[in-house]
Design an enzyme around this catalytic site. Structure first.
Site, PDB file in Angstrom:
ATOM      1  N   ARG A  59     -39.079  -5.749  32.201  1.00 13.34           N
ATOM      2  CA  ARG A  59     -37.773  -5.757  32.839  1.00 13.34           C
ATOM      3  C   ARG A  59     -36.792  -4.787  32.180  1.00 13.34           C
ATOM      4  O   ARG A  59     -36.201  -3.952  32.858  1.00 13.34           O
ATOM      5  CB  ARG A  59     -37.263  -7.189  32.746  1.00 13.34           C
ATOM      6  CG  ARG A  59     -35.967  -7.487  33.337  1.00 13.34           C
ATOM      7  CD  ARG A  59     -35.726  -8.963  33.156  1.00 13.34           C
ATOM      8  NE  ARG A  59     -36.961  -9.708  33.441  1.00 13.34           N
ATOM      9  CZ  ARG A  59     -37.047 -10.671  34.344  1.00 13.34           C
ATOM     10  NH1 ARG A  59     -35.985 -11.013  35.031  1.00 13.34           N
ATOM     11  NH2 ARG A  59     -38.161 -11.305  34.542  1.00 13.34           N
ATOM     12  N   THR A  60     -36.645  -4.893  30.890  1.00 16.21           N
ATOM     13  CA  THR A  60     -35.641  -4.064  30.215  1.00 16.21           C
ATOM     14  C   THR A  60     -36.012  -2.584  30.302  1.00 16.21           C
ATOM     15  O   THR A  60     -35.162  -1.727  30.552  1.00 16.21           O
ATOM     16  CB  THR A  60     -35.502  -4.491  28.738  1.00 16.21           C
ATOM     17  OG1 THR A  60     -35.145  -5.871  28.702  1.00 16.21           O
ATOM     18  CG2 THR A  60     -34.445  -3.682  28.034  1.00 16.21           C
ATOM     19  N   LYS A  87     -45.265  -0.845  10.813  1.00 15.60           N
ATOM     20  CA  LYS A  87     -44.099  -0.553  11.646  1.00 15.60           C
ATOM     21  C   LYS A  87     -43.101   0.351  10.955  1.00 15.60           C
ATOM     22  O   LYS A  87     -42.575   1.267  11.535  1.00 15.60           O
ATOM     23  CB  LYS A  87     -43.411  -1.860  12.034  1.00 15.60           C
ATOM     24  CG  LYS A  87     -44.119  -2.608  13.119  1.00 15.60           C
ATOM     25  CD  LYS A  87     -43.370  -3.890  13.439  1.00 15.60           C
ATOM     26  CE  LYS A  87     -44.155  -5.096  12.992  1.00 15.60           C
ATOM     27  NZ  LYS A  87     -43.384  -6.326  13.021  1.00 15.60           N
ATOM     28  N   ARG A 109     -36.666  -0.307  21.560  1.00 13.47           N
ATOM     29  CA  ARG A 109     -36.942  -1.730  21.352  1.00 13.47           C
ATOM     30  C   ARG A 109     -37.952  -1.821  20.224  1.00 13.47           C
ATOM     31  O   ARG A 109     -38.952  -1.094  20.207  1.00 13.47           O
ATOM     32  CB  ARG A 109     -37.508  -2.375  22.597  1.00 13.47           C
ATOM     33  CG  ARG A 109     -38.145  -3.729  22.251  1.00 13.47           C
ATOM     34  CD  ARG A 109     -38.388  -4.604  23.422  1.00 13.47           C
ATOM     35  NE  ARG A 109     -37.137  -5.022  24.012  1.00 13.47           N
ATOM     36  CZ  ARG A 109     -37.072  -5.962  24.957  1.00 13.47           C
ATOM     37  NH1 ARG A 109     -38.174  -6.551  25.394  1.00 13.47           N
ATOM     38  NH2 ARG A 109     -35.912  -6.287  25.472  1.00 13.47           N
ATOM     39  N   HIS A 137     -29.364  -7.644  21.360  1.00 20.11           N
ATOM     40  CA  HIS A 137     -29.844  -7.018  22.588  1.00 20.11           C
ATOM     41  C   HIS A 137     -28.569  -6.740  23.388  1.00 20.11           C
ATOM     42  O   HIS A 137     -28.248  -7.464  24.323  1.00 20.11           O
ATOM     43  CB  HIS A 137     -30.777  -7.984  23.320  1.00 20.11           C
ATOM     44  CG  HIS A 137     -31.511  -7.394  24.487  1.00 20.11           C
ATOM     45  ND1 HIS A 137     -31.285  -6.116  24.951  1.00 20.11           N
ATOM     46  CD2 HIS A 137     -32.457  -7.919  25.291  1.00 20.11           C
ATOM     47  CE1 HIS A 137     -32.074  -5.881  25.998  1.00 20.11           C
ATOM     48  NE2 HIS A 137     -32.785  -6.963  26.218  1.00 20.11           N
TER      49      HIS A 137
END
Lengths: 330, 431
Positions: A59-60, A87, A109, A137
């Site tokens: 969605r985002t 990461k 993100r 967010h």
């Protein structure tokens, strides 16, 4: 050089009330662009944007991509999940590579709190946080606020309760910062295992029972319960969660006033929210999705140095300014 | 043979003997030969006028990580001993969480040899409590002590098993060594990156509650009582721990404790903006904890200062907060930071600080030194407690740069450090 929002959007905590209002007001004229047969304006023509998603998102990511494309930016999507490199190392090297490619904006993100700020401090491009760990967010917070303003007519004085897993929720934090800055009354409700200790210090009320929250609130923003919370032992079962904290039609029927129901998605029907509520007349869940594109267009436009007073004109030279219901700025 | 050294006219502070007066100190044949006023100059002596400076027993740090063997890019015994000397330390105790773990006499002997070869600050090895620091089988304390170990610890990790901690404390009694424990209840601390409090709630970082430390402190105190063994509690960070230790000491138990310069001077607010140089374990706590730790150090509830010097390569800390390793370096900033924050602000006197950084830690770990009494090792630091200086990463002697204090202006610095009467560090006078 510097935009009305600064270089990056890493969260709503660092923004002033005026900056938040500016974004919401700038989103108003952009709403209309998405309603046109040809959904494109040239505001970001020639700008290159990378959507850098270290965590899965549908969605985002799509919402950002539509926002970028409707502003005529050139976009590249990078899904960096499942890398064997740790990461942190990936992030530093990614930052250097992006810098070397001279891109204009990065939408990131990442699973680590602070990742967006980390990137923003290391590259000249604008950085937009599309969710960093359990931190913020901001565009979700903004679209939630825009939806509340559309539905209730104002934000100041509105009683908004966030329901569910506040501890692990970046959506909750952005909502708390944004709403309290604009004068809403904010509460949180959920099992104590999923509320950060000392959350009251952020200026929010805490309800231990969903019935009390429903009695108090004008708006419920029901957060997604990550299924892994049960595996990690924060709650005994999804079944019991629904029994104790589920937002059900029966519970809402006892509310003293009509509540507006929001959910940032994706929903777990029958866990945190009853389908009859999610699909009911007071649900604005799809309006949130629609507003997401407009808010993200506004953020991109403003960070790119777009002048707020020209946002209406930016919709396109052929359009007459003023259509799109400019929100009242104060 | 090194020449005799006469340190002339400094303010001599020797807490072990209650000395604080302007005097001379003569170091000869590697030992303190005499202290007093108007000492004669032996033939061939090197005379150093140190008026305006403080002459103290060399500082002693019972908790450092020197990364050798295994991570020599981050630190070695030699580079750590050089950093120690620059910080005024003449003796440090190296934790055994090396790779491989320092859990046997050969590994302990290796550290000793590297220390002798470097010829800088003395490095005393600490052996592991358990083989491989796996928390299962006791390591060979007796052989490690025979090779030069001065204590045992599984630091970096807690001794999780209550049974293992009990047997370690009992077994260590034979050798008269302390068992130094890293107090952390692992299931409460799991995945945590900083102190659990308002800052962690805002930053969206998983917190480590104060109770994770205090539960293990309480357990260790109970086991010290059960066994009569000497438990040394590493890097205490919470006000709750202070209260537990206070009660244990009131009951006369063999419980001692250390605190780091950073836990005495920084709070979890230092983690704002996800500064990974503020990420350490135990984490920086709250103002009330800092105040309680300061009070406890003053009163002697917490016995001594230790740096928990933990070097990491620069690029390891260049990461998102969750991904960065715990730990900071501290040998070269410890005295400066505490002199600036505690002595200059009237919380500790200078003799009290020197006692807690030299005399007391030497006594707790039964190390030579920590005093200027004649016949003691010629381990001395000459401290400049007047000239401000700025901590600059590039000027540190450690191989690593991970300090939250870089850029800070401080007052207090080792001008000269002598080990066994030999100058191992000196800041050349500026003309």
């Amino acid at each position: 050089m510097s935009s009305a929002l600064g270089k990056d959007l890493v969260g709503l905590e660092p923004l002033s009330a005026d900056q938040i209002r500016l974004i919401l007001d700038t989103a108003e004229p952009f709403k209309e662009v998405s309603e046109r047969p040809i959904k494109k304006v040239p505001a970001l023509r020639g700008k290159t944007i990378v959507n850098l998603f270290f965590e899965a998102s549908t969605r985002t990511r799509i919402s950002f991509e539509f926002a970028e494309k409707r502003l005529s930016a050139d976009t590249v999507n990078v899904a960096a999940t499942g890398s064997s490199v740790s990461k942190g190392e990936t992030l530093v090297d990614t930052a250097r590579n992006l810098e070397a490619m001279r891109i204009d904006m990065v939408v990131i993100r990442h699973g680590a709190s602070g990742a967006a700020q980390f990137l923003g401090e290391r590259i000249r491009s604008n950085v937009i946080n599309a969710g960093d760990g359990k931190h913020e967010h901001p565009t979700q917070g903004l679209l939630d606020m825009l939806t509340i303003r559309d539905t209730v007519g104002r934000i100041e004085g509105v009683k908004v309760c966030l329901v569910g897993d506040i501890l692990h929720s970046r959506v909750a934090r952005s909502n708390i910062w944004g709403l309290t800055k604009l004068g809403a009354e904010v509460a949180v409700c959920g099992p104590r295992t999923l509320l950060p200790r000392g959350i009251e210090a952020l200026g929010v009320r805490v309800f231990g029972r969903i019935e009390e929250a429903i009695e108090w609130a004008d708006v419920l923003n029901v957060l997604r319960l990550q299924l892994e919370r049960m595996e990690k032992g924060f709650i005994p079962s999804l079944r019991e969660y629904y029994r104790v904290f589920g937002v059900t039609a029966e519970r809402l029927a006892r509310a003293p006033r009509q509540l507006t129901i929001m959910h940032p998605g994706p929903m777990n029907r029958g866990v945190e929210i009853d389908s009859r509520v999610a699909d009911g007349p007071h649900s604005v869940i799809l309006e949130q999705v629609t507003n997401g594109v407009a808010v993200r267009m506004a953020v991109l436009y403003l960070l790119a140095g777009g002048r707020p007073e020209l946002a209406v004109a930016a919709k396109g030279a052929s359009e007459s300014p003023g259509g799109g219901g400019g929100g009242g700025s104060e | 043979m090194t020449r005799p050294v006469l340190l002339q006219g400094g303010r001599v502070i020797d807490p072990a003997r209650g000395v604080d007066q302007v005097a001379d100190v003569l170091i000869q044949d590697g030992k303190i030969a005499a202290t007093g006023t108007g000492l004669g100059t032996p033939d061939g002596a090197e005379v150093r006028a140190v008026s305006g400076l403080v002459v103290a027993p060399g500082l002693v740090d019972v908790h450092v990580h020197l990364r050798e063997p295994g991570n020599e890019d981050e630190e070695t015994v030699a580079s750590g001993a050089r950093a120690a000397a620059a910080g005024g330390f003449t003796a440090v105790c190296a934790m055994p969480n090396t790779d491989p773990v320092t859990d046997n006499q050969a590994a302990v002997g290796f550290i000793v040899r590297q220390s002798v070869r470097a010829g800088l600050a003395r490095v005393y090895p600490i052996g592991a409590v358990s083989v491989g620091q796996k928390g299962e089988q006791l390591a060979e304390f007796g052989e490690m002590v025979g090779a030069g170990a001065v204590a045992v610890s599984d630091d970096g990790k807690p001794v999780v098993s209550g049974h293992l901690m009990r047997t370690a404390l009992e077994y260590a009694r034979t050798f008269g060594i302390p068992v130094a424990d890293h107090c952390e209840e692992p299931t409460l601390a799991a995945g945590g990156a900083m102190h659990e409090g308002l800052v962690s709630a805002r930053l969206g970082l998983k917190g480590i509650p104060a109770a994770a430390e205090e539960i293990m402190v309480a357990r260790d105190i109970l086991l010290a009582e059960l066994t009569g063994g000497h438990v040394h509690l590493c890097h205490m960070s919470t006000r709750g721990s202070v209260e537990l230790i206070r009660r244990a000491k009131e009951r006369g138990l063999a419980v001692t404790a250390e605190v780091t310069p950073h836990h005495l001077t920084l709070t979890d607010a230092a983690c704002e903006r996800y500064d990974t140089h503020a990420k350490m374990n135990p984490p920086l706590r709250e103002r009330a904890d800092v105040d309680a730790l300061r009070g406890a150090l003053k009163e002697g509830v917490i016995d001594c200062v230790a740096s928990d010097h933990a070097p990491h390569a620069y690029d390891e800390k260049e990461a998102a907060f969750d991904d960065a390793p715990f730990g900071i370096i501290g040998l070269e900033t410890g005295f400066a930071v505490l002199h600036t924050e505690l002595v200059r602000h009237g919380i500790l006197t200078l003799p009290e600080l020197i006692a807690r950084m030299s005399t007391t830690p030497a006594r707790l770990f039964h190390l030579p030194g920590g005093t200027l009494a004649p016949g003691s090792p010629g381990d001395v630091c000459v401290l400049d407690v007047r000239t401000p200086w700025v901590v600059r990463a590039a000027e540190l002697h450690s191989k690593s740069r991970n300090s939250p204090f870089t850029g800070r202006e401080v007052v207090g610095r080792a001008a000269v450090t002598l080990v066994a009467g030999r100058v191992v560090h000196e800041i050349l006078p500026q003309h």
